[in-house]
Design a protein around this motif. Sequence first.
Motif, PDB file in Angstrom:
ATOM      1  N   GLY A  65       0.928  -1.271   0.017  1.00 33.34           N
ATOM      2  CA  GLY A  65      -0.067  -0.007   0.083  1.00 33.34           C
ATOM      3  C   GLY A  65       0.662   1.258   0.186  1.00 33.34           C
ATOM      4  O   GLY A  65       0.559   2.197  -0.774  1.00 33.34           O
ATOM      5  N   VAL A  66       1.987   1.295   0.608  1.00 33.09           N
ATOM      6  CA  VAL A  66       2.980   2.379   0.846  1.00 33.09           C
ATOM      7  C   VAL A  66       3.421   2.521  -0.719  1.00 33.09           C
ATOM      8  O   VAL A  66       3.428   3.616  -1.220  1.00 33.09           O
ATOM      9  CB  VAL A  66       4.094   2.161   1.720  1.00 33.09           C
ATOM     10  N   ILE A  67       4.058   1.441  -1.402  1.00 35.83           N
ATOM     11  CA  ILE A  67       4.569   1.717  -2.334  1.00 35.83           C
ATOM     12  C   ILE A  67       3.693   2.202  -3.515  1.00 35.83           C
ATOM     13  O   ILE A  67       3.847   3.106  -4.300  1.00 35.83           O
ATOM     14  CB  ILE A  67       5.213   0.186  -2.967  1.00 35.83           C
ATOM     15  N   ALA A  68       2.440   1.525  -3.785  1.00 35.20           N
ATOM     16  CA  ALA A  68       1.447   2.043  -4.511  1.00 35.20           C
ATOM     17  C   ALA A  68       0.689   3.245  -4.240  1.00 35.20           C
ATOM     18  O   ALA A  68       0.611   4.203  -5.153  1.00 35.20           O
ATOM     19  CB  ALA A  68       0.392   0.715  -4.610  1.00 35.20           C
ATOM     20  N   GLY A  69       0.421   3.518  -2.904  1.00 31.91           N
ATOM     21  CA  GLY A  69      -0.224   4.948  -2.625  1.00 31.91           C
ATOM     22  C   GLY A  69       0.764   6.020  -3.024  1.00 31.91           C
ATOM     23  O   GLY A  69       0.389   7.016  -3.453  1.00 31.91           O
ATOM     24  N   THR A  70       1.938   6.009  -2.396  1.00 29.82           N
ATOM     25  CA  THR A  70       2.722   6.979  -2.459  1.00 29.82           C
ATOM     26  C   THR A  70       3.082   7.310  -3.901  1.00 29.82           C
ATOM     27  O   THR A  70       3.604   8.346  -4.363  1.00 29.82           O
ATOM     28  CB  THR A  70       3.969   6.949  -1.581  1.00 29.82           C
ATOM     29  N   GLY A  71       3.541   6.182  -4.642  1.00 27.77           N
ATOM     30  CA  GLY A  71       4.074   6.283  -5.861  1.00 27.77           C
ATOM     31  C   GLY A  71       3.153   6.684  -6.979  1.00 27.77           C
ATOM     32  O   GLY A  71       3.427   7.056  -8.090  1.00 27.77           O
ATOM     33  N   ALA A  72       1.752   6.795  -6.490  1.00 28.79           N
ATOM     34  CA  ALA A  72       0.667   7.141  -7.560  1.00 28.79           C
ATOM     35  C   ALA A  72       0.751   8.507  -7.728  1.00 28.79           C
ATOM     36  O   ALA A  72       0.364   9.129  -8.827  1.00 28.79           O
ATOM     37  CB  ALA A  72      -0.660   6.956  -7.147  1.00 28.79           C
ATOM     38  N   ILE A  73       1.346   9.287  -6.976  1.00 26.30           N
ATOM     39  CA  ILE A  73       1.471  10.705  -6.976  1.00 26.30           C
ATOM     40  C   ILE A  73       2.678  11.319  -6.648  1.00 26.30           C
ATOM     41  O   ILE A  73       3.216  12.358  -6.975  1.00 26.30           O
ATOM     42  CB  ILE A  73       0.061  11.643  -6.440  1.00 26.30           C
ATOM     43  N   GLY A 152       1.394  10.862   0.183  1.00 25.54           N
ATOM     44  CA  GLY A 152       2.249  11.297  -0.943  1.00 25.54           C
ATOM     45  C   GLY A 152       2.283  12.892  -1.467  1.00 25.54           C
ATOM     46  O   GLY A 152       2.884  13.366  -1.826  1.00 25.54           O
ATOM     47  N   THR A 153       0.805  13.560  -0.995  1.00 30.08           N
ATOM     48  CA  THR A 153       0.681  14.580  -1.455  1.00 30.08           C
ATOM     49  C   THR A 153       1.027  15.732  -0.554  1.00 30.08           C
ATOM     50  O   THR A 153       1.061  16.923  -0.647  1.00 30.08           O
ATOM     51  CB  THR A 153      -1.031  14.879  -1.685  1.00 30.08           C
ATOM     52  N   VAL A 154       1.113  15.201   0.582  1.00 26.62           N
ATOM     53  CA  VAL A 154       1.579  16.103   1.836  1.00 26.62           C
ATOM     54  C   VAL A 154       2.879  16.421   2.406  1.00 26.62           C
ATOM     55  O   VAL A 154       3.334  17.207   3.047  1.00 26.62           O
ATOM     56  CB  VAL A 154       0.788  16.196   3.213  1.00 26.62           C
ATOM     57  N   SER A 155       3.720  15.201   1.892  1.00 21.64           N
ATOM     58  CA  SER A 155       5.232  15.217   2.286  1.00 21.64           C
ATOM     59  C   SER A 155       5.850  14.689   1.181  1.00 21.64           C
ATOM     60  O   SER A 155       5.744  13.700   0.521  1.00 21.64           O
ATOM     61  CB  SER A 155       5.136  14.332   3.427  1.00 21.64           C
ATOM     62  N   ARG A 156       7.280  15.294   1.250  1.00 23.41           N
ATOM     63  CA  ARG A 156       8.202  14.708   0.329  1.00 23.41           C
ATOM     64  C   ARG A 156       8.873  13.267   0.793  1.00 23.41           C
ATOM     65  O   ARG A 156       9.912  12.588   0.038  1.00 23.41           O
ATOM     66  CB  ARG A 156       9.293  15.829   0.158  1.00 23.41           C
ATOM     67  N   HIS A 157       8.732  13.158   2.205  1.00 24.51           N
ATOM     68  CA  HIS A 157       9.330  11.885   2.615  1.00 24.51           C
ATOM     69  C   HIS A 157       8.090  11.005   2.661  1.00 24.51           C
ATOM     70  O   HIS A 157       8.206  10.150   3.824  1.00 24.51           O
ATOM     71  CB  HIS A 157       9.953  12.151   4.023  1.00 24.51           C
ATOM     72  N   ALA A 158       7.026  10.822   1.935  1.00 27.52           N
ATOM     73  CA  ALA A 158       6.037   9.817   2.218  1.00 27.52           C
ATOM     74  C   ALA A 158       6.429   8.567   2.269  1.00 27.52           C
ATOM     75  O   ALA A 158       5.773   7.703   3.234  1.00 27.52           O
ATOM     76  CB  ALA A 158       4.935  10.016   0.979  1.00 27.52           C
ATOM     77  N   VAL A 159       7.190   8.069   1.309  1.00 29.74           N
ATOM     78  CA  VAL A 159       7.802   6.525   1.793  1.00 29.74           C
ATOM     79  C   VAL A 159       8.327   6.402   2.956  1.00 29.74           C
ATOM     80  O   VAL A 159       7.871   5.071   3.684  1.00 29.74           O
ATOM     81  CB  VAL A 159       8.731   6.327   0.286  1.00 29.74           C
ATOM     82  N   VAL A 160       9.230   7.138   3.545  1.00 27.25           N
ATOM     83  CA  VAL A 160       9.675   6.681   4.735  1.00 27.25           C
ATOM     84  C   VAL A 160       8.756   6.797   5.840  1.00 27.25           C
ATOM     85  O   VAL A 160       8.663   5.875   6.664  1.00 27.25           O
ATOM     86  CB  VAL A 160      10.761   8.127   5.061  1.00 27.25           C
ATOM     87  N   PHE A 161       7.867   7.942   5.955  1.00 26.15           N
ATOM     88  CA  PHE A 161       6.657   7.925   6.643  1.00 26.15           C
ATOM     89  C   PHE A 161       5.776   6.720   6.764  1.00 26.15           C
ATOM     90  O   PHE A 161       5.208   6.145   7.791  1.00 26.15           O
ATOM     91  CB  PHE A 161       5.993   9.340   6.696  1.00 26.15           C
ATOM     92  N   GLY A 162       5.615   6.328   5.613  1.00 24.06           N
ATOM     93  CA  GLY A 162       4.701   5.388   5.213  1.00 24.06           C
ATOM     94  C   GLY A 162       5.066   3.990   5.809  1.00 24.06           C
ATOM     95  O   GLY A 162       4.535   3.172   6.383  1.00 24.06           O
ATOM     96  N   LEU A 163       6.408   3.686   5.695  1.00 23.94           N
ATOM     97  CA  LEU A 163       7.055   2.701   6.019  1.00 23.94           C
ATOM     98  C   LEU A 163       7.247   2.449   7.538  1.00 23.94           C
ATOM     99  O   LEU A 163       7.096   1.575   8.216  1.00 23.94           O
ATOM    100  CB  LEU A 163       8.480   2.392   5.283  1.00 23.94           C
ATOM    101  N   VAL A 164       7.317   3.660   8.025  1.00 26.55           N
ATOM    102  CA  VAL A 164       7.196   3.601   9.793  1.00 26.55           C
ATOM    103  C   VAL A 164       5.890   3.051  10.097  1.00 26.55           C
ATOM    104  O   VAL A 164       5.872   2.742  11.005  1.00 26.55           O
ATOM    105  CB  VAL A 164       7.843   5.117  10.272  1.00 26.55           C
ATOM    106  N   TYR A 165       4.813   3.946   9.572  1.00 29.85           N
ATOM    107  CA  TYR A 165       3.652   3.597   9.964  1.00 29.85           C
ATOM    108  C   TYR A 165       3.333   2.042   9.721  1.00 29.85           C
ATOM    109  O   TYR A 165       2.833   1.194  10.426  1.00 29.85           O
ATOM    110  CB  TYR A 165       2.489   4.381   9.323  1.00 29.85           C
TER     111      TYR A 165
END
Length: 239
Positions: A65-73, A152-165
């Motif tokens: 979900g992190v890869i697909a969600g953040t990678g979409a935008i 992905g729309t609010v942070s440039r570090h979305a992947v990092v934050f997403g993986l932490v979550y």
Amino acid sequence: MYDPTVARLTYRALLGRRRALILGALPLLLLVIAVAVRALAGVDDQTAADVLGGFALATMVPIIGVIAGTGAIGPEIDDGSVVYLLSKPIKRPTIIFTKLIVAVAVTMIFSAVPTLLAGLILNGNGQQVAVAYTIAALVASIAYAALFLLLGTVSRHAVVFGLVYALVWEALFGSLVPGARTLSVQQWSLAVAQKVADGNLVTSDVGLTTATVLLAGVTVLATWFAGQKLRSLTLAGEE
């Protein structure tokens, strides 16, 4: 609310060679684990539930979900190419909704399908375990895709934050800390799966009604807020 051109570009970005390899790694690992467990332990319903719940739903689904969600935008915002997309006469909610549909579809394909196959390998869907966890993966895919698209729309570090979550909150706190389970997408999806499985192999700390409301609420609010954020990006670019 759905634009085929935006969808095609998003699919192309998500399923590029490098990202497709990353998306396929965890499902492949799950299937390898399922084959190994079946060969060593034979058919056992509890073991099947442990593997599907402990690895597939708690780890694989949120990471995909992190890869697909953040990678979409996210990459489009990072490299500035989103400005080209926003210059087109397409409504901002349409862009977000289209990207959400693509992210959900990709997450479902790379998480729910291997979960079902792994369940069938492990115990042949005994006590409906394979189907129950597949439904949990499908339901969770929607909420995860919406949450991580927003990220992905609010942070440039979305992947990092997403993986932490995904790894800390969902896989660790969501499984071990009682209070955190109520705010876990994993537990919400398990509440849905619990109604499908036979016996007590699939359980959740959240009631079905509460889980359904929270899943729907998080998905809708995350999608709406992502649209608002994208609108503010447009205004900033015009100014």
